[in-house]
Motif scaffolding. Structure first.
Motif, PDB file in Angstrom:
ATOM      1  N   GLU A 124      49.144  60.621  27.477  1.00 55.51           N
ATOM      2  CA  GLU A 124      48.677  60.380  28.691  1.00 55.51           C
ATOM      3  C   GLU A 124      47.707  61.510  29.344  1.00 55.51           C
ATOM      4  O   GLU A 124      46.529  61.357  29.790  1.00 55.51           O
ATOM      5  CB  GLU A 124      49.800  59.764  29.891  1.00 55.51           C
ATOM      6  N   ARG A 125      48.453  62.629  29.121  1.00 52.07           N
ATOM      7  CA  ARG A 125      47.581  63.906  29.566  1.00 52.07           C
ATOM      8  C   ARG A 125      46.397  64.006  28.838  1.00 52.07           C
ATOM      9  O   ARG A 125      45.571  64.725  29.418  1.00 52.07           O
ATOM     10  CB  ARG A 125      48.527  65.079  29.827  1.00 52.07           C
ATOM     11  N   ALA A 126      46.342  63.906  27.318  1.00 56.93           N
ATOM     12  CA  ALA A 126      45.325  64.177  26.726  1.00 56.93           C
ATOM     13  C   ALA A 126      44.463  63.379  26.728  1.00 56.93           C
ATOM     14  O   ALA A 126      43.151  63.395  26.269  1.00 56.93           O
ATOM     15  CB  ALA A 126      45.817  64.345  25.171  1.00 56.93           C
ATOM     16  N   GLY A 127      44.588  62.122  27.234  1.00 62.70           N
ATOM     17  CA  GLY A 127      43.454  60.975  27.423  1.00 62.70           C
ATOM     18  C   GLY A 127      43.501  60.159  26.069  1.00 62.70           C
ATOM     19  O   GLY A 127      42.397  59.810  25.924  1.00 62.70           O
ATOM     20  N   VAL A 128      44.470  60.008  25.364  1.00 63.82           N
ATOM     21  CA  VAL A 128      44.545  59.245  24.134  1.00 63.82           C
ATOM     22  C   VAL A 128      45.481  58.276  24.092  1.00 63.82           C
ATOM     23  O   VAL A 128      46.393  58.148  24.906  1.00 63.82           O
ATOM     24  CB  VAL A 128      44.862  60.012  22.877  1.00 63.82           C
ATOM     25  N   SER A 129      45.523  57.336  23.150  1.00 68.44           N
ATOM     26  CA  SER A 129      46.377  56.186  23.258  1.00 68.44           C
ATOM     27  C   SER A 129      47.548  56.621  22.736  1.00 68.44           C
ATOM     28  O   SER A 129      47.682  57.790  21.589  1.00 68.44           O
ATOM     29  CB  SER A 129      45.921  55.064  22.549  1.00 68.44           C
ATOM     30  N   VAL A 130      48.724  56.065  22.848  1.00 67.49           N
ATOM     31  CA  VAL A 130      50.136  56.243  22.140  1.00 67.49           C
ATOM     32  C   VAL A 130      50.008  55.913  20.691  1.00 67.49           C
ATOM     33  O   VAL A 130      50.537  56.726  19.933  1.00 67.49           O
ATOM     34  CB  VAL A 130      51.065  55.317  22.948  1.00 67.49           C
ATOM     35  N   GLY A 131      49.114  54.885  20.375  1.00 68.51           N
ATOM     36  CA  GLY A 131      48.870  54.622  18.961  1.00 68.51           C
ATOM     37  C   GLY A 131      48.145  55.870  18.083  1.00 68.51           C
ATOM     38  O   GLY A 131      48.434  56.117  17.045  1.00 68.51           O
ATOM     39  N   THR A 132      47.049  56.296  19.055  1.00 76.80           N
ATOM     40  CA  THR A 132      46.644  57.825  18.204  1.00 76.80           C
ATOM     41  C   THR A 132      47.646  58.750  17.957  1.00 76.80           C
ATOM     42  O   THR A 132      47.511  59.464  17.257  1.00 76.80           O
ATOM     43  CB  THR A 132      45.438  57.891  19.181  1.00 76.80           C
ATOM     44  N   ALA A 141      38.209  63.896  15.182  1.00 74.81           N
ATOM     45  CA  ALA A 141      39.905  63.750  14.948  1.00 74.81           C
ATOM     46  C   ALA A 141      40.384  65.316  15.401  1.00 74.81           C
ATOM     47  O   ALA A 141      41.344  65.314  15.836  1.00 74.81           O
ATOM     48  CB  ALA A 141      40.092  63.459  13.513  1.00 74.81           C
ATOM     49  N   THR A 142      39.477  66.327  15.150  1.00 65.21           N
ATOM     50  CA  THR A 142      39.946  67.581  15.590  1.00 65.21           C
ATOM     51  C   THR A 142      40.076  68.055  16.839  1.00 65.21           C
ATOM     52  O   THR A 142      40.800  68.366  17.403  1.00 65.21           O
ATOM     53  CB  THR A 142      39.050  68.842  14.565  1.00 65.21           C
ATOM     54  N   ALA A 143      38.859  67.210  17.339  1.00 63.86           N
ATOM     55  CA  ALA A 143      39.193  67.417  18.992  1.00 63.86           C
ATOM     56  C   ALA A 143      40.226  66.808  19.610  1.00 63.86           C
ATOM     57  O   ALA A 143      40.564  67.087  20.561  1.00 63.86           O
ATOM     58  CB  ALA A 143      37.591  67.035  19.718  1.00 63.86           C
ATOM     59  N   THR A 144      40.559  65.457  19.148  1.00 63.49           N
ATOM     60  CA  THR A 144      41.283  64.778  19.567  1.00 63.49           C
ATOM     61  C   THR A 144      42.760  65.431  19.327  1.00 63.49           C
ATOM     62  O   THR A 144      43.590  65.730  20.522  1.00 63.49           O
ATOM     63  CB  THR A 144      41.728  63.254  18.789  1.00 63.49           C
ATOM     64  N   LEU A 145      43.190  66.018  18.162  1.00 60.88           N
ATOM     65  CA  LEU A 145      44.172  66.977  18.012  1.00 60.88           C
ATOM     66  C   LEU A 145      44.259  68.034  18.841  1.00 60.88           C
ATOM     67  O   LEU A 145      45.193  68.630  19.650  1.00 60.88           O
ATOM     68  CB  LEU A 145      44.316  67.370  16.699  1.00 60.88           C
ATOM     69  N   ASP A 146      43.070  68.781  19.138  1.00 57.74           N
ATOM     70  CA  ASP A 146      43.077  69.973  20.123  1.00 57.74           C
ATOM     71  C   ASP A 146      43.448  69.640  21.647  1.00 57.74           C
ATOM     72  O   ASP A 146      44.320  70.202  22.219  1.00 57.74           O
ATOM     73  CB  ASP A 146      41.718  70.515  20.116  1.00 57.74           C
ATOM     74  N   ALA A 147      43.046  68.450  21.878  1.00 59.46           N
ATOM     75  CA  ALA A 147      43.229  67.980  23.180  1.00 59.46           C
ATOM     76  C   ALA A 147      44.869  67.460  23.345  1.00 59.46           C
ATOM     77  O   ALA A 147      45.426  67.809  24.466  1.00 59.46           O
ATOM     78  CB  ALA A 147      42.630  66.543  23.646  1.00 59.46           C
ATOM     79  N   ILE A 148      45.416  67.087  22.428  1.00 58.49           N
ATOM     80  CA  ILE A 148      46.884  66.695  22.292  1.00 58.49           C
ATOM     81  C   ILE A 148      47.872  67.977  22.390  1.00 58.49           C
ATOM     82  O   ILE A 148      48.770  68.335  23.227  1.00 58.49           O
ATOM     83  CB  ILE A 148      47.308  66.018  20.899  1.00 58.49           C
ATOM     84  N   PHE A 149      47.049  69.024  21.665  1.00 58.35           N
ATOM     85  CA  PHE A 149      47.833  70.232  21.826  1.00 58.35           C
ATOM     86  C   PHE A 149      47.718  71.124  23.083  1.00 58.35           C
ATOM     87  O   PHE A 149      48.647  71.379  23.356  1.00 58.35           O
ATOM     88  CB  PHE A 149      47.365  71.328  20.483  1.00 58.35           C
ATOM     89  N   GLU A 150      46.497  70.937  23.608  1.00 59.56           N
ATOM     90  CA  GLU A 150      46.492  71.878  24.765  1.00 59.56           C
ATOM     91  C   GLU A 150      47.353  70.892  25.859  1.00 59.56           C
ATOM     92  O   GLU A 150      48.049  71.549  26.746  1.00 59.56           O
ATOM     93  CB  GLU A 150      45.086  71.790  25.566  1.00 59.56           C
TER      94      GLU A 150
END
Length: 213
Positions: A48-56, A18-27
């Motif tokens: 889209e740019r972070a490679g995660v779903s909108v739900g996430t 989850a921390t890695a996902t947040l880091d990707a979102i922030f970057e």
């Protein structure tokens, strides 16, 4: 002053993934801010740019404003840590090298990724960032006050007030420099003059202290 409830993330990461996902979102958000500015940033485009779903994305940030708020919170926390570390480095020195080291450390921290600093300045313009700025200012004021208290060449009175004056001048000068987007040569001159101005201010306090004895 407390954080606006509408800007607080819905949840905090509890696992490494989850921390890695947040880091990707922030970057991803930072990249979009730098490229296109805050007006065109949306949570969908960040996802889209972070490679995660909108739900996430919505599990953490209910809207764009909450994402921008946390981005700025993280930035200020990292900046405060760098200022605190710099102040510890200069403990016990005379005030002149203290203030020079403080300004150079703060300037260096703000210019590590100058495009990010400018983008975040713009992103927070329409948000209630008072709690963030207040928390940052308190942390820095504590660190700078402690540093000044350890000075080897003078005993300052009203140290907290002196520290507040210094950081207000330093922060304002650096921010104005960024907003004007000045050439590097001009920035170097301004940094040198800022150091001289703050050193002169502290030396004037030293002279006043000597005269009062």
């Amino acid at each position: 002053m407390t954080k606006p409830r509408s800007l607080i993330p819905r949840k905090r990461p509890r696992q490494a993934r989850a921390t890695a996902t947040l880091d990707a979102i922030f970057e991803a958000a930072i990249q979009l801010l730098v490229i296109e500015g805050p007006q065109r940033l949306t949570t969908t485009r960040v996802a889209e740019r972070a490679g995660v779903s909108v739900g996430t994305m919505y599990q953490y940030f209910p809207h764009k404003e909450s994402l921008l708020y946390v981005l700025n919170e993280r930035y200020l926390e990292a900046l405060a840590e760098k200022v605190e570390a710099a102040c510890l480095t200069f403990y016990g020195l005379p005030v002149s090298p203290m203030v020079e080291g403080l300004i150079e450390a703060y300037w260096r921290a703000k210019t590590e990724r100058p495009e990010v600093t400018r983008a975040l300045y713009l992103s927070i313009a329409e948000l209630d960032n008072g709690p963030l700025v207040d928390a940052f200012r308190r942390r820095v004021n504590v660190a700078v006050s402690a540093m000044l208290r350890s000075a080897s060449d003078m005993n300052l009175v009203n140290i907290e007030s002196v520290s507040l004056i210094l950081i207000t001048v330093i922060f304002g000068a650096v921010r104005n420099t960024f907003e004007m987007n000045l050439p590097e040569a001009t920035v170097a001159i301004l940094q040198r003059q800022l150091i001289q101005m703050c050193q002169s201010y502290l030396m004037s306090l030293k002279g006043a202290s000597s005269m009062s004895r």
